[in-house]
Write a protein that holds these residues in place. Structure first.
Motif, PDB file in Angstrom:
ATOM      1  N   ARG A  63      -8.759   8.588   5.060  1.00  0.00           N
ATOM      2  CA  ARG A  63      -8.918   8.619   6.511  1.00  0.00           C
ATOM      3  C   ARG A  63     -10.390   9.232   7.027  1.00  0.00           C
ATOM      4  O   ARG A  63     -10.667  10.136   6.199  1.00  0.00           O
ATOM      5  CB  ARG A  63      -7.660   9.375   7.062  1.00  0.00           C
ATOM      6  CG  ARG A  63      -6.352   9.159   6.877  1.00  0.00           C
ATOM      7  CD  ARG A  63      -5.273   9.788   7.519  1.00  0.00           C
ATOM      8  NE  ARG A  63      -5.464  11.450   7.413  1.00  0.00           N
ATOM      9  CZ  ARG A  63      -4.523  12.004   7.782  1.00  0.00           C
ATOM     10  NH1 ARG A  63      -3.296  11.582   8.325  1.00  0.00           N
ATOM     11  NH2 ARG A  63      -4.473  13.322   7.926  1.00  0.00           N
TER      12      ARG A  63
ATOM     13  N   ALA B  92      -8.263   1.379   5.706  1.00  0.00           N
ATOM     14  CA  ALA B  92      -7.472   0.408   5.109  1.00  0.00           C
ATOM     15  C   ALA B  92      -7.763  -1.085   5.375  1.00  0.00           C
ATOM     16  O   ALA B  92      -6.983  -2.111   5.095  1.00  0.00           O
ATOM     17  CB  ALA B  92      -5.764   0.560   5.660  1.00  0.00           C
TER      18      ALA B  92
ATOM     19  N   ARG C 265       0.875  -1.043  -0.014  1.00  0.00           N
ATOM     20  CA  ARG C 265      -0.096   0.023  -0.105  1.00  0.00           C
ATOM     21  C   ARG C 265       1.015   1.069  -0.146  1.00  0.00           C
ATOM     22  O   ARG C 265       1.951   1.383   0.557  1.00  0.00           O
ATOM     23  CB  ARG C 265      -0.933   0.027   1.297  1.00  0.00           C
ATOM     24  CG  ARG C 265      -1.747   1.302   1.197  1.00  0.00           C
ATOM     25  CD  ARG C 265      -2.608   1.136   2.445  1.00  0.00           C
ATOM     26  NE  ARG C 265      -3.723  -0.118   2.618  1.00  0.00           N
ATOM     27  CZ  ARG C 265      -4.840   0.029   2.036  1.00  0.00           C
ATOM     28  NH1 ARG C 265      -5.396   1.330   1.431  1.00  0.00           N
ATOM     29  NH2 ARG C 265      -5.609  -0.964   2.038  1.00  0.00           N
TER      30      ARG C 265
ATOM     31  N   TYR D 178      -7.591   5.502   9.620  1.00  0.00           N
ATOM     32  CA  TYR D 178      -7.102   5.177   8.279  1.00  0.00           C
ATOM     33  C   TYR D 178      -8.197   3.725   7.763  1.00  0.00           C
ATOM     34  O   TYR D 178      -8.042   2.939   8.325  1.00  0.00           O
ATOM     35  CB  TYR D 178      -5.796   4.629   8.289  1.00  0.00           C
ATOM     36  CG  TYR D 178      -4.702   5.586   8.411  1.00  0.00           C
ATOM     37  CD1 TYR D 178      -4.010   6.175   7.421  1.00  0.00           C
ATOM     38  CD2 TYR D 178      -4.584   6.429   9.714  1.00  0.00           C
ATOM     39  CE1 TYR D 178      -3.031   7.113   7.210  1.00  0.00           C
ATOM     40  CE2 TYR D 178      -3.598   7.511   9.771  1.00  0.00           C
ATOM     41  CZ  TYR D 178      -2.776   7.765   8.742  1.00  0.00           C
ATOM     42  OH  TYR D 178      -2.003   8.728   8.726  1.00  0.00           O
TER      43      TYR D 178
ATOM     44  N   ALA E  46      -3.838   6.031   1.674  1.00  0.00           N
ATOM     45  CA  ALA E  46      -5.013   5.456   2.218  1.00  0.00           C
ATOM     46  C   ALA E  46      -5.929   6.548   2.353  1.00  0.00           C
ATOM     47  O   ALA E  46      -5.546   7.879   2.826  1.00  0.00           O
ATOM     48  CB  ALA E  46      -5.086   4.537   3.422  1.00  0.00           C
TER      49      ALA E  46
END
Length: 236
Positions: free
Chosen positions: A76, A105, A71, A103, A74
């Motif tokens: 947020r 993710a 990654r 985040y 990302a």
């Protein structure tokens, strides 16, 4: 007698002309006086920020292994509760800011960051404000280890009857840093504002040494870099 009447008339005229000016001066001094009640603002929105880590394998609850792709960034979910410390006579404010970023993710590599800071705001127009701030950042990075742990009586979250007293073990590392941001805030209504901001966070301590299983290579999650976002706020 005529001289006395003239003097009295002039004094009355002067006093009547000075009274509104004196009252206006007093009113302006009162409006400029500091120490007004602090204001509170609650904000929620989203930002885009770096989140770099290599591809790795993490265990799941069923004792299987899942591959997590590499990654580089990302989204947020961002928010915060901010306090107005003092309102100065020059229409600029000092704010204590308390930002929080989650985040988005997925459930494998989780990051929660806190951003306490101090912001100076300047009134550009009646409804547009420029904000300059410095903040510190503390981010907790965690990932699953595949182990299931049991809550003991007395632990937070323990339920004696029909409760789920098991939780997934996670490895946790902290990243520490600081940064700054520039924000433009537009007053949309009396108690509602919109805000766009951009900034940079420098981490002098990254979340390194993450190892989900003894067989995997340790890796680091890097969060340093620029970010930008938009938020909607409520003024209380």
């Amino acid at each position: 007698m005529s001289v006395i009447r003239v003097v009295c008339t002039v004094s009355v005229l002067v006093s009547s002309s000075l009274s509104p000016a004196a009252l206006a001066t007093e009113a302006s001094e009162e409006s400029r006086a500091p120490g007004l009640p602090p204001q509170l603002a609650v904000e929620v929105g989203g930002t885009l920020a770096p989140m770099r880590h290599p591809a790795t394998q993490v265990p799941t609850l069923r004792s299987r292994v899942r591959t997590v792709d590499a990654r580089r960034g990302a989204a947020r979910l961002s928010g915060g509760i901010h306090f107005n410390l003092v309102r100065n006579f020059d229409r600029s404010d000092w704010w204590w800011t308390n930002g929080i970023d989650w985040y988005l993710a997925g459930g494998d590599v989780q990051v929660l960051a806190l951003r306490p800071g101090l912001e100076k705001r300047f009134m550009l127009t009646r409804s547009l404000t420029l904000g300059l701030s410095m903040f510190g950042s503390a981010a907790e990075v965690s990932l699953p280890t595949g182990r299931i742990n049991a809550l003991q009586p007395g632990d937070p979250g323990y339920r004696p009857l029909d409760g789920i007293n098991f939780y997934e073990g996670r490895m946790r590392k902290w990243a520490l840093g600081a940064g700054g941001l520039v924000a433009l805030q537009l007053q949309l209504a009396r108690h509602v504002h919109g805000r766009i901001h951009g900034g940079y966070t420098h981490y002098f301590r990254e979340a390194a040494g993450l190892r989900p299983t003894p067989d995997t290579e340790p890796f680091a999650v890097e969060l340093q870099g620029p970010f930008a976002g938009a938020l909607l706020g409520l003024d209380l």
